[in-house]
Design an enzyme around this catalytic site. Sequence first.
Site, mmCIF file in Angstrom:
data_model
loop_
_atom_site.group_PDB
_atom_site.id
_atom_site.type_symbol
_atom_site.label_atom_id
_atom_site.label_comp_id
_atom_site.label_asym_id
_atom_site.label_seq_id
_atom_site.Cartn_x
_atom_site.Cartn_y
_atom_site.Cartn_z
ATOM 1 N N ASP A 1 41.578 42.818 41.865
ATOM 2 C CA ASP A 1 40.863 43.189 43.091
ATOM 3 C C ASP A 1 40.310 44.608 42.986
ATOM 4 O O ASP A 1 39.200 44.882 43.444
ATOM 5 C CB ASP A 1 41.796 43.083 44.300
ATOM 6 C CG ASP A 1 42.373 41.691 44.463
ATOM 7 O OD1 ASP A 1 41.662 40.720 44.153
ATOM 8 O OD2 ASP A 1 43.534 41.580 44.889
ATOM 9 N N HIS B 1 46.535 39.680 48.446
ATOM 10 C CA HIS B 1 45.684 39.139 47.391
ATOM 11 C C HIS B 1 45.196 37.763 47.824
ATOM 12 O O HIS B 1 45.622 36.719 47.326
ATOM 13 C CB HIS B 1 46.462 39.051 46.082
ATOM 14 C CG HIS B 1 45.662 38.509 44.937
ATOM 15 N ND1 HIS B 1 44.622 39.191 44.366
ATOM 16 C CD2 HIS B 1 45.755 37.332 44.274
ATOM 17 C CE1 HIS B 1 44.099 38.465 43.391
ATOM 18 N NE2 HIS B 1 44.769 37.326 43.310
#
Length: 333
Positions: free
Chosen positions: A171, A198
């Site tokens: 990410d 996430h």
Amino acid sequence: MFVLKRLPKLLCTKCITTPVRNCAVSVIGGASDIGQTLCMMLRAQPTVSKLIIYDKPDIINGVLMDLSHIPTDAHLKGYIGEETLDRALKEADLVLAVGAVPDKTTSKTQCTLKNTELIKTLAYKLSKLKTMPFVGITGDPLNVLVPMTSEILKNHQVYDPKKLFGITTIDSIRAQTLYALHNQWNPRECVVPVIGGHSKDSIIPLLSQAKPYCDMNGKSIHELIAKIRRSGDYVTEAKKGRPPTLSIAYSILIFARGILHALSGGVSKVNAFVENNDFGTGFFGGLVTVDDTGAIDMQRYSHLSQYECYLLERGIENIRKDVLKGKRILDLA
């Protein structure tokens, strides 16, 4: 179980000085596309003295042979089948669990079930060890898998919260590269903090804290954040249904480098989803400082934008649900 002995040195020792290697790394799921790419890169890391690969498929023998042709001093070991998993874990300083990702032949639901079973098995095997190694988990749903692992380890009184990490580096590097692309800057010179969880509804890129800072308008901010959150889907679409294995493997390597540096006596910062109750969620993701004992603390940020505060509020709600699901999954089994 099978072992490949160290390859003979093919190069003159007078010409090349071999770096000191001192850590054993186990890659669980090492025969997958992500696992093989990760193992290839770990094979060349100077602090890896032993690379242990575990998986169920029989192709692991060929994977080991392939890796053995890379001329390094790292010792290679391979294990096949659940009955050998405890041996693959017992020898490791760092365990990297590589989860399955959806592709043309596997749906998201199938991958979720597969990852849940893998992590359950892994956690039970970890609970049998005298000392818990550093553990990094990948795969979806990560917000569920990490709390589930902690719950199993707690039930067996072997849980060390400082050593359990959900790897969220992907990410961070996606936010970094897309932010740089948006501004036509060098990505190596850009930093974009990412906090939260996430999943598409819990990843929170903090563009207000990005360096170098760019004063973007509201529409551009909304579009870029949406793009960062869906970037994995875009790669899958561009690869005609195949998942983004290369960037994910690279992100796991970055995490592993940080942990290996910490195990060698240094202090590192890694992007991870760890036990953290600052927001009342039990777990939270961000930039975590790590030493050889495990996680120390998480980077905090102030002066978030109004939109980031909104995303944080929504993200916290979703993380709470996922964490609760992870903790209850054993009761439902």
